[in-house]
Design a protein around this motif. Sequence first.
Motif, mmCIF file in Angstrom:
data_model
loop_
_atom_site.group_PDB
_atom_site.id
_atom_site.type_symbol
_atom_site.label_atom_id
_atom_site.label_comp_id
_atom_site.label_asym_id
_atom_site.label_seq_id
_atom_site.Cartn_x
_atom_site.Cartn_y
_atom_site.Cartn_z
ATOM 1 N N ASP A 69 0.830 -1.210 0.000
ATOM 2 C CA ASP A 69 0.000 0.000 0.000
ATOM 3 C C ASP A 69 0.860 1.252 0.000
ATOM 4 O O ASP A 69 2.027 1.234 0.426
ATOM 5 C CB ASP A 69 -0.900 0.022 1.236
ATOM 6 C CG ASP A 69 -1.987 -1.039 1.181
ATOM 7 O OD1 ASP A 69 -2.426 -1.357 0.052
ATOM 8 O OD2 ASP A 69 -2.382 -1.548 2.242
ATOM 9 N N CYS A 70 0.268 2.351 -0.449
ATOM 10 C CA CYS A 70 0.911 3.652 -0.334
ATOM 11 C C CYS A 70 0.845 4.090 1.131
ATOM 12 O O CYS A 70 -0.209 3.955 1.775
ATOM 13 C CB CYS A 70 0.209 4.672 -1.236
ATOM 14 S SG CYS A 70 0.866 6.354 -1.089
ATOM 15 N N ARG A 88 -3.517 1.227 -3.122
ATOM 16 C CA ARG A 88 -2.416 0.320 -3.398
ATOM 17 C C ARG A 88 -1.452 0.947 -4.389
ATOM 18 O O ARG A 88 -1.864 1.734 -5.252
ATOM 19 C CB ARG A 88 -2.957 -1.001 -3.951
ATOM 20 C CG ARG A 88 -3.797 -1.750 -2.921
ATOM 21 C CD ARG A 88 -4.453 -2.975 -3.503
ATOM 22 N NE ARG A 88 -5.233 -3.689 -2.484
ATOM 23 C CZ ARG A 88 -5.983 -4.742 -2.713
ATOM 24 N NH1 ARG A 88 -6.071 -5.218 -3.953
ATOM 25 N NH2 ARG A 88 -6.637 -5.338 -1.739
ATOM 26 N N MET A 89 -0.203 0.562 -4.276
ATOM 27 C CA MET A 89 0.803 1.036 -5.213
ATOM 28 C C MET A 89 0.672 0.270 -6.530
ATOM 29 O O MET A 89 0.507 -0.953 -6.537
ATOM 30 C CB MET A 89 2.204 0.839 -4.624
ATOM 31 C CG MET A 89 2.468 1.589 -3.330
ATOM 32 S SD MET A 89 2.675 3.363 -3.571
ATOM 33 C CE MET A 89 4.357 3.423 -4.163
ATOM 34 N N LEU A 96 7.314 1.070 -8.133
ATOM 35 C CA LEU A 96 5.936 1.182 -7.661
ATOM 36 C C LEU A 96 5.547 2.656 -7.654
ATOM 37 O O LEU A 96 6.358 3.519 -7.305
ATOM 38 C CB LEU A 96 5.801 0.601 -6.244
ATOM 39 C CG LEU A 96 5.999 -0.916 -6.096
ATOM 40 C CD1 LEU A 96 5.866 -1.310 -4.633
ATOM 41 C CD2 LEU A 96 4.996 -1.682 -6.935
ATOM 42 N N HIS A 97 4.293 2.920 -8.041
ATOM 43 C CA HIS A 97 3.875 4.309 -8.220
ATOM 44 C C HIS A 97 2.446 4.458 -7.697
ATOM 45 O O HIS A 97 1.551 3.716 -8.094
ATOM 46 C CB HIS A 97 3.934 4.643 -9.720
ATOM 47 C CG HIS A 97 3.788 6.105 -10.012
ATOM 48 N ND1 HIS A 97 4.112 6.645 -11.226
ATOM 49 C CD2 HIS A 97 3.370 7.144 -9.254
ATOM 50 C CE1 HIS A 97 3.885 7.942 -11.211
ATOM 51 N NE2 HIS A 97 3.426 8.269 -10.020
ATOM 52 N N CYS A 98 2.245 5.419 -6.813
ATOM 53 C CA CYS A 98 0.889 5.763 -6.388
ATOM 54 C C CYS A 98 0.361 6.838 -7.340
ATOM 55 O O CYS A 98 0.922 7.940 -7.411
ATOM 56 C CB CYS A 98 0.869 6.283 -4.950
ATOM 57 S SG CYS A 98 -0.776 6.839 -4.421
ATOM 58 N N ARG A 130 3.648 9.326 -5.258
ATOM 59 C CA ARG A 130 4.778 8.717 -4.550
ATOM 60 C C ARG A 130 5.329 7.548 -5.360
ATOM 61 O O ARG A 130 4.572 6.725 -5.886
ATOM 62 C CB ARG A 130 4.313 8.233 -3.175
ATOM 63 C CG ARG A 130 5.394 7.533 -2.357
ATOM 64 C CD ARG A 130 4.916 7.249 -0.941
ATOM 65 N NE ARG A 130 5.898 6.501 -0.182
ATOM 66 C CZ ARG A 130 5.868 5.175 0.011
ATOM 67 N NH1 ARG A 130 4.847 4.472 -0.490
ATOM 68 N NH2 ARG A 130 6.797 4.565 0.694
ATOM 69 N N GLN A 131 6.649 7.460 -5.467
ATOM 70 C CA GLN A 131 7.297 6.387 -6.219
ATOM 71 C C GLN A 131 8.370 5.739 -5.356
ATOM 72 O O GLN A 131 9.112 6.433 -4.654
ATOM 73 C CB GLN A 131 7.913 6.931 -7.516
ATOM 74 C CG GLN A 131 6.887 7.571 -8.448
ATOM 75 C CD GLN A 131 7.495 8.061 -9.741
ATOM 76 O OE1 GLN A 131 8.329 7.390 -10.338
ATOM 77 N NE2 GLN A 131 7.072 9.239 -10.187
ATOM 78 N N THR A 132 8.443 4.405 -5.404
ATOM 79 C CA THR A 132 9.424 3.659 -4.610
ATOM 80 C C THR A 132 9.970 2.512 -5.452
ATOM 81 O O THR A 132 9.348 2.065 -6.417
ATOM 82 C CB THR A 132 8.788 3.078 -3.333
ATOM 83 O OG1 THR A 132 7.826 2.073 -3.696
ATOM 84 C CG2 THR A 132 8.103 4.153 -2.501
#
Length: 746
Positions: A459-460, A466-467, A476-478, A483-485
Motif C-alpha cells: 500500500d501507499c 495500493r501502489m 511502484l507508483h501511487c 509517490r514512487q518507490t
Amino acid sequence: MNADTATSGVSERRVLRIAVPSPLRRLFDYRPPTDHSGPINPGCRVRVSFGRREVIGVLVEQIPEALSDCPADKLKPALEVLDTVPVLDPALFSLVSWAAGYYQHPLGDALHQALPVLLRQGQADRFQHQTLWRASSRADLSALPANAHRQQAVLALLIEHPQGISTDALRAEGGDPKLLRTLEAKGMAEAIEQIPRLPHADSQDQVLLEAPLTLNDEQAAVVDRLSDTTGFTSVLMEGVTGSGKTEVYLQAIQQVLERGQQALVLVPEIGLTPQTVARFKARFKVPVLALHSGLTDRQRLDAWLWAREGSARILIGTRSAVFTPLKHPGIIIVDEEHDGSFKQQDGFRYHARDLAVYRAHQLDIPILLGSATPSLESLNNALSGRFEHLRLTRRAGKAQPPRFELLDIRQQALDAGLSTPLLARIRQHLQQGTQVLLFLNRRGFSPALVCHDCGTPVDCTRCDARMTLHRQPPHLHCHHCDRQTPIPMRCAHCGSDQLRPAGSGTERIEDRLQVHFTDTPIHRVDRDSTQRKQALENIMAKVHRGDPCILVGTQMLAKGHHFPKVTLVAILDADAGLFSADFRGMEKTAQLILQVAGRAGRADHPGEVLLQTMQADHPMLNTLVNAGYEPFAREELRLRKGGHLPPFSNHALIRAEANRQGLAENFLLSVREWGQQYLPEQAQCVGPFPALMEKRAGLFRAQLLIQAGARKPLHQALALLVNLMQEHPEARRVRWTLDVDPIDSY
C-alpha cells in the motif's frame, strides 16, 4: 472656504476598490497612486502593497472616500496603475464576476485565474515586439570610408530590405549585427518596432481553403438552424460517433466567418487540440489559434491579444479558453460537452461548458454543444425545452454502426485479463488486414503487488490506495499522490519473497499481446508511453499507415481519434464502473464505453465491439448495448429523479482535509450544527462523512453535502456557511474548499 465647499471637496475624493488574488472573499480599498492623474477604469490592473508583498489586483469600482470601510488615514496608496485601457472588457469582467459569485469563489482569485500568466505577473498587455533594422533617409554608401567594407556590406543589406530586417536574418546573410549601432550613430540606420501579424488576418472575401463536404439532411438541419439564429440559442447536437459532428462545426463556423465574426471552440483535452487545429487550418484561410496549457506563457498572451483585437478568427482551446476575449463574437462550440475535463477540479472550480452557455447568452450569440453521449444535465435541459435538441443518427458516408457483443467471462480462464474467445477474434481481424483496439483504463503493469503467502498488498503510506506496479522502468507508483518507490524484495508483513502482480494494466496487456502476436506491431497509448514530445503523434502516424496492428491504451484513445482501419474494439473490463459509490458512475461508464466503441468501423470496414464482462445480465448494460444511449439515459434520469439527485436537485460539496484523522470531520460537524440553525428550509446538509478515499497525500479528508431543490436556497445556504467557515476557530488547522455542482465525489 465655506462648509458646503469643504463638504463637496471631501465627497470628490475617490477610493479604489480592488480585487486582490487571495483566499479572502472581500475587496480592498486603496487611494489612487500619488503620481497618477488620469482616469482609472474598472478592469484595469493595479499594483498594490498587500501585507508584506506586492500583488497585481484588478480595479472593481471607485467609491467616495466616505463609503470606505477603512478610515481615511489608514488607506494605503496603490503603487501603480498598469493599464490605461482595461485588460478585461466589460463583458468578460461581468462573466468572471458572475462565475465567482455562482461558484462562491473569491473575486480577486477568479479575475486572476482568468488572465494569462504574464498579465498576472504585471507585464504589459501588448504583443512581443520584434526589433527590425532598416536604412534611414540619410543612408549613403558613398559616404562611408572606402576601407569600411563590413559597414558597407551591412548598409547594403539594409537598403535591400526597406521594410526592415532582424538581426538574426542579417547574420544569416553574412552581416555583422554589431555594426548596426555604428551605422545608427552615423544617422544611416534606424531601429523600428514591428508587431507580429497573423497570416490572412485581413482576409474577408475568401475564408475557405478547401470545399466543404456534402451534408446529409440531419447535418444540414443543424447548420440551417444555426444560420437562422440572430441571437442567443443553445443547441444540443447528439450525434453518434462517426456521424460527422466536426463537419457540422466547420460549416457553422464558415457562416460566422463570412459575416466577419469570430468562433470559439472548446475541446476537453490538450491531446485533441493539435488534430482539431490541423483540421480547421486545412479548411479555412483565416488565422486559427490554439489556447491550452502546452503553450509558453508568451504564446498564450499573444494568442489572447490576437483574439481581443479580432485578428484570430477561430480560437480552439481547453476549458480556460472560455475566458478568452472576443472582439467580434459569432458562435461558441463545445465539443464532447459531456466530458468531465471541462470542470476545474481545484482552485476556481468552474465548469467551462456551463460558463460557455452563460457567456453565449451574455453575448447574444448561439452556442452548439456536441456529443455522442450527452451529459444527463444537458439532456435534461433539452428534454425540458431549455436547449434545442437535434440528432445525428447516421454515420457519415457509407460507414455503419458497429455490432455490440457482451462476452461473458464468468468461469473462463484469463491470460492477464485476455479471454480465449477474445484472442481468437483479435487473430481473425488481423488476418483480414485490419486493426484492433483494446481498451483498459488502468495504466502500469499491474494495479497491485500482493504477497502470495499472506495476501498483503503493498500500500501507499500516504494514501488509502495500493501502489501500482510499473515495469518500464521497474518501480511502484501511487497514481493519487505521485509517490514512487523501488520494488521491494520481501513482504513487509510476513517477510516472504513471493510478491506477485495482481490484476492487469496496459503494460501487462502489451506484454501478453507480444507473446500471442509476435509478428504484429503493438502500440501502447497511455500517460506513461506519451510523455515525450511528439510521442502520441508518432504513434498515430504509424497507425494511420493502415498496416495491421494492435492499439492498447487508456481513455486517451476514447475520443476524437479517427482510425479508419480499426474494425475490432475490445473493452477488457466493462464492469469497472457498474457498482461505483458515485451516483454518476453508471453515466460515466456508459459514456466511456460508447466513446471507445465509436472508434470501430468508421470507414468502409464494418466494425464490432466486444465487452468482456462478468455481469452479462446487468439490465442497464444490456439497455446500453442493445437500445443505445438515449434509452439508457432516459432510464438513468428516471432513477435520478426518484432519488432527488442532479439534475433534479442542486448540490454543493464542502471538502475539508487535515493532517490528523477526525479533525476534518469534526470541523464539518460543527459547521453543520451551526448551519442548521440558519439555513433556508429548502436546503439541507448531509454528512459529514469521510471521502471515498479518506487518506490522500498524507491528509485525512471528509466532506459535507449541501443540497436543495432550487439554486436560490442553495446559494443562500452556501453564503452563510462560507462566512462561518472563514471565521471558524478551527479553520487554521483544517483546509476547506467549496465545490458547487460537483461532478466527482472523492
